[in-house]
Write an enzyme that holds these catalytic residues in place. Structure first.
Site, PDB file in Angstrom:
ATOM      1  N   ALA A  26      20.735   0.047  27.326  1.00 16.03           N
ATOM      2  CA  ALA A  26      22.159  -0.304  27.241  1.00 16.03           C
ATOM      3  C   ALA A  26      22.455  -1.198  26.045  1.00 16.03           C
ATOM      4  O   ALA A  26      23.457  -1.004  25.346  1.00 16.03           O
ATOM      5  CB  ALA A  26      22.604  -0.987  28.525  1.00 16.03           C
TER       6      ALA A  26
ATOM      7  N   ASP B 150      25.090  -4.822  33.987  1.00 10.59           N
ATOM      8  CA  ASP B 150      25.664  -3.832  34.901  1.00 10.59           C
ATOM      9  C   ASP B 150      24.756  -2.611  35.025  1.00 10.59           C
ATOM     10  O   ASP B 150      24.559  -2.078  36.118  1.00 10.59           O
ATOM     11  CB  ASP B 150      27.052  -3.417  34.418  1.00 10.59           C
ATOM     12  CG  ASP B 150      28.021  -4.580  34.382  1.00 10.59           C
ATOM     13  OD1 ASP B 150      27.909  -5.464  35.247  1.00 10.59           O
ATOM     14  OD2 ASP B 150      28.884  -4.603  33.491  1.00 10.59           O
TER      15      ASP B 150
ATOM     16  N   GLY C  48      17.013 -11.923  30.456  1.00 10.11           N
ATOM     17  CA  GLY C  48      17.264 -11.386  29.124  1.00 10.11           C
ATOM     18  C   GLY C  48      16.081 -10.578  28.624  1.00 10.11           C
ATOM     19  O   GLY C  48      15.515  -9.745  29.341  1.00 10.11           O
TER      20      GLY C  48
ATOM     21  N   GLY D 204      34.544  -3.341  32.574  1.00  9.85           N
ATOM     22  CA  GLY D 204      34.689  -3.914  33.907  1.00  9.85           C
ATOM     23  C   GLY D 204      33.374  -3.746  34.629  1.00  9.85           C
ATOM     24  O   GLY D 204      32.757  -2.672  34.593  1.00  9.85           O
TER      25      GLY D 204
ATOM     26  N   ALA E 289      33.293  -0.705  37.146  1.00  5.84           N
ATOM     27  CA  ALA E 289      33.300   0.594  36.482  1.00  5.84           C
ATOM     28  C   ALA E 289      32.009   0.820  35.709  1.00  5.84           C
ATOM     29  O   ALA E 289      31.448   1.928  35.717  1.00  5.84           O
ATOM     30  CB  ALA E 289      34.502   0.690  35.551  1.00  5.84           C
ATOM     31  N   ASN E 290      31.513  -0.203  35.029  1.00  8.19           N
ATOM     32  CA  ASN E 290      30.251  -0.072  34.295  1.00  8.19           C
ATOM     33  C   ASN E 290      29.117   0.326  35.227  1.00  8.19           C
ATOM     34  O   ASN E 290      28.297   1.191  34.915  1.00  8.19           O
ATOM     35  CB  ASN E 290      29.891  -1.381  33.601  1.00  8.19           C
ATOM     36  CG  ASN E 290      30.772  -1.703  32.410  1.00  8.19           C
ATOM     37  OD1 ASN E 290      31.522  -0.852  31.934  1.00  8.19           O
ATOM     38  ND2 ASN E 290      30.692  -2.927  31.935  1.00  8.19           N
TER      39      ASN E 290
END
Length: 281
Positions: A262, A232, A201, A44, A47-48
């Site tokens: 990440a 995120d 990116g 989510g 949350a991330n």
């Protein structure tokens, strides 16, 4: 001047369980792809971002909603372990949200989100202090985002994803919008925003003020295995760095480095070093 103490951040947003199938290639419409590997992780966008900000050293509280189910209990427990204050993460009478994800060998993905409890996110009774930065996304109702924008007195950042038309009052009040290049094209109204960070990116990111580029950072070359949580993590790092007093260029560079870290991990909520580890030396 940058501070050695990282900011207080309130993340208002979604909390999901990610059910991810890792396959060699993404299926075409109507096609079945065999031989995948299944994983269940916490996710989510809200949350991330909250977990990433906490792992980077920020002082974070999460405003959202999860179900009164095992997934909701798991979500709250893992956030607490990461250092997130979950006092305002409500438990509601709806299933915890889910995201169904397919990731191919090149780390490209397809995602379908089932919001569940996220449709009941509210900020009723939630107070915001002037020294707290607020970070939101558009995986919750736009009306909630607008309510926060109307009541929060401090710095407000909005990760405008998924892309949608933004009302004028958001464009005037929000201090920072964060989008990828596709989202920016879909929301031309962002050209007039005070500050917009755009991710490209592996090519890095740029920061624009009223449409004029004021900073740019190159991407960090890594072997990508999952791009789901990269944006995120970038958002969390950028808001923390800017609010701590780092320059736009250094803040972008740190956010790109965190995003690269990440994508090198399979989970949407990977481990991180302290933010200072990612800042240019």
């Amino acid at each position: 001047m940058a501070s050695s103490t990282l900011s207080h951040i309130v993340v208002v947003g979604s909390s999901n369980v990610d059910i991810t199938a890792f396959v060699d290639r993404l299926p075409t419409p109507g096609e079945t792809i065999a031989g995948g590997r299944l994983a269940r992780d916490l996710g989510g966008k809200g949350a991330n971002q909250a977990v990433a900000a906490a792992k980077l050293g920020g002082q974070v509280r999460m405003v959202g909603a999860v179900g009164a189910d095992a997934d909701g209990e798991w979500m709250r427990s893992e956030m607490v372990d990461a250092g997130v204050d979950v006092t305002d993460l409500l438990i509601v009478d709806a299933p915890t949200g889910n995201a169904l994800i397919v990731v191919d060998a090149a780390a490209e993905n397809q995602i379908a989100v089932c919001p569940g409890a996220n449709d009941q996110v509210t900020v009723d009774g939630v107070a915001f202090a002037k020294d707290e930065a607020v970070l939101m996304q558009l995986e919750i109702a736009l009306s909630v985002v607008e309510e926060v924008v109307a009541k929060a007195p401090g710095f407000i950042a909005v990760n405008a994803a998924p892309a949608q038309t933004l009302p004028e009052r958001l464009l005037k009040r929000v201090d920072l919008f964060i989008v990828n290049e596709t989202e920016r094209e879909l929301m031309p109204e962002l050209a007039d925003a005070a500050l917009v960070a755009v991710t490209y990116g592996s090519e890095g990111a740029a920061l624009y003020s009223h449409g004029k580029e004021i900073a740019r950072a190159q991407g960090v070359s890594v072997d990508a295995v999952n791009t789901v949580g990269a944006g995120d993590s970038f958002c969390a790092a950028l808001v923390l760095a800017l609010q701590t007093g780092h320059s736009p260029a250094d803040s972008l560079a740190a956010a790109c480095a965190v995003g690269a870290a990440a994508v090198s991990h399979l989970a949407s909520q990977p481990p991180f070093e302290h933010l200072s580890h990612y800042l240019p030396s």
